[in-house]
Design a protein around this motif. Structure first.
Motif, mmCIF file in Angstrom:
data_model
loop_
_atom_site.group_PDB
_atom_site.id
_atom_site.type_symbol
_atom_site.label_atom_id
_atom_site.label_comp_id
_atom_site.label_asym_id
_atom_site.label_seq_id
_atom_site.Cartn_x
_atom_site.Cartn_y
_atom_site.Cartn_z
ATOM 1 N N LEU A 33 0.621 -1.220 -0.216
ATOM 2 C CA LEU A 33 -0.091 0.243 0.005
ATOM 3 C C LEU A 33 0.431 1.559 0.401
ATOM 4 O O LEU A 33 1.813 1.514 0.946
ATOM 5 C CB LEU A 33 -1.027 -0.039 0.967
ATOM 6 N N ALA A 48 -3.624 5.362 7.319
ATOM 7 C CA ALA A 48 -4.362 4.378 6.524
ATOM 8 C C ALA A 48 -4.631 3.123 6.819
ATOM 9 O O ALA A 48 -4.356 2.490 7.466
ATOM 10 C CB ALA A 48 -3.148 4.845 5.514
ATOM 11 N N ASP A 49 -5.794 3.112 7.165
ATOM 12 C CA ASP A 49 -6.663 2.245 7.772
ATOM 13 C C ASP A 49 -7.146 1.193 6.378
ATOM 14 O O ASP A 49 -7.609 1.300 6.294
ATOM 15 C CB ASP A 49 -7.358 1.770 8.646
ATOM 16 N N VAL A 50 -6.864 -0.724 7.153
ATOM 17 C CA VAL A 50 -7.463 -1.473 6.139
ATOM 18 C C VAL A 50 -8.184 -2.723 6.863
ATOM 19 O O VAL A 50 -7.612 -2.834 7.516
ATOM 20 C CB VAL A 50 -6.071 -2.047 4.731
ATOM 21 N N PRO A 99 -7.549 -7.008 -0.005
ATOM 22 C CA PRO A 99 -8.440 -6.091 0.600
ATOM 23 C C PRO A 99 -10.031 -5.517 0.251
ATOM 24 O O PRO A 99 -9.917 -5.690 -0.883
ATOM 25 C CB PRO A 99 -7.311 -4.677 0.508
ATOM 26 N N VAL A 102 -9.827 0.605 2.062
ATOM 27 C CA VAL A 102 -9.000 1.843 2.340
ATOM 28 C C VAL A 102 -9.891 3.209 2.971
ATOM 29 O O VAL A 102 -10.347 3.565 2.183
ATOM 30 C CB VAL A 102 -7.647 0.906 0.908
#
Length: 218
Positions: A33, A48-50, A99, A102
């Protein structure tokens, strides 16, 4: 078989059919990422969270400064996006499956303004991430089997987030563009009392002072 077990089985089959690679190992160790910003339009990523296809959340998968070019004497051009954007600055999301979502919250330092955006990863994109492709790799000078496991997001003033998918030997393809929302609480959700994480570099500030911000070009 009880009605409850039948419902549970059908739900499991439905989920596995909707998410390619669900519960299976990826054909690579981890996907990447990365983030980039147009020249001079510097960005500070708060988080930035997934969320992967197994609904596991990876917080702070990336934070800090996005990749950027700041040529001296205003020789760069921040308008639009490059035809072949690089992988950006980022990290491998180790342990995650494909993913599904995001979430990114960032500070656009050229304005300055704080934005957040959600980028949904469709099943079609997930399929591209696990599909092997034969390609002539210029880096090694031979044909190889490659995968698109590099997920890159460009962040621009006005809250624009644009995403590409690529591989080490595969050209990036555009997979989405969203317009984020202004975070009214400000930097770090108000914890910084309106103070941004950094100031523009002198080269970036000089460009903004002379030419302004090319809103609408991203």
């Amino acid at each position: 078989m009880t009605k409850t077990r039948i419902v549970a089985l059908l739900l499991g089959l439905l989920l596995s059919g909707c998410a390619p690679g669900f519960g299976k190992s990826l054909p690579y160790d981890a996907w990447f990422l990365g983030f980039l910003a147009p020249s001079y339009m510097e960005v500070w990523i708060e988080t930035a969270d997934v969320v992967d296809i197994e609904e596991r959340v990876y917080r702070q998968a990336m934070s800090g400064i996005a990749a950027i070019q700041t040529p001296p004497e205003n020789r760069g051009d921040p308008k639009g996006w490059p035809e072949g954007p690089g992988m950006g600055k980022g990290k491998h999301v180790i342990g995650a499956k494909l993913p599904r979502l995001v979430y990114v919250r960032w500070q656009s330092l050229a304005e300055p303004q704080t934005y957040d955006a959600y980028i949904v990863i469709s099943s079609k994109i997930q399929e591209l991430m696990i599909k092997p492709e034969r390609v002539r790799c210029h880096g090694v000078g031979k044909w190889v089997t490659d995968h698109r496991y590099m997920f890159t997001i460009g962040l621009a003033p006005g809250g624009i987030a644009k995403a590409w998918l690529s591989g080490p030997c595969l050209q990036p393809i555009e997979i989405g563009r969203v317009e984020g929302d202004i975070v009214t609480r400000g930097p770090y959700l108000g914890e910084m009392k309106g103070v941004y994480a950094a100031k523009l570099r002198p080269e970036s500030q000089a460009y903004v002072d002379e030419f302004g911000i090319p809103f609408g070009s991203w």
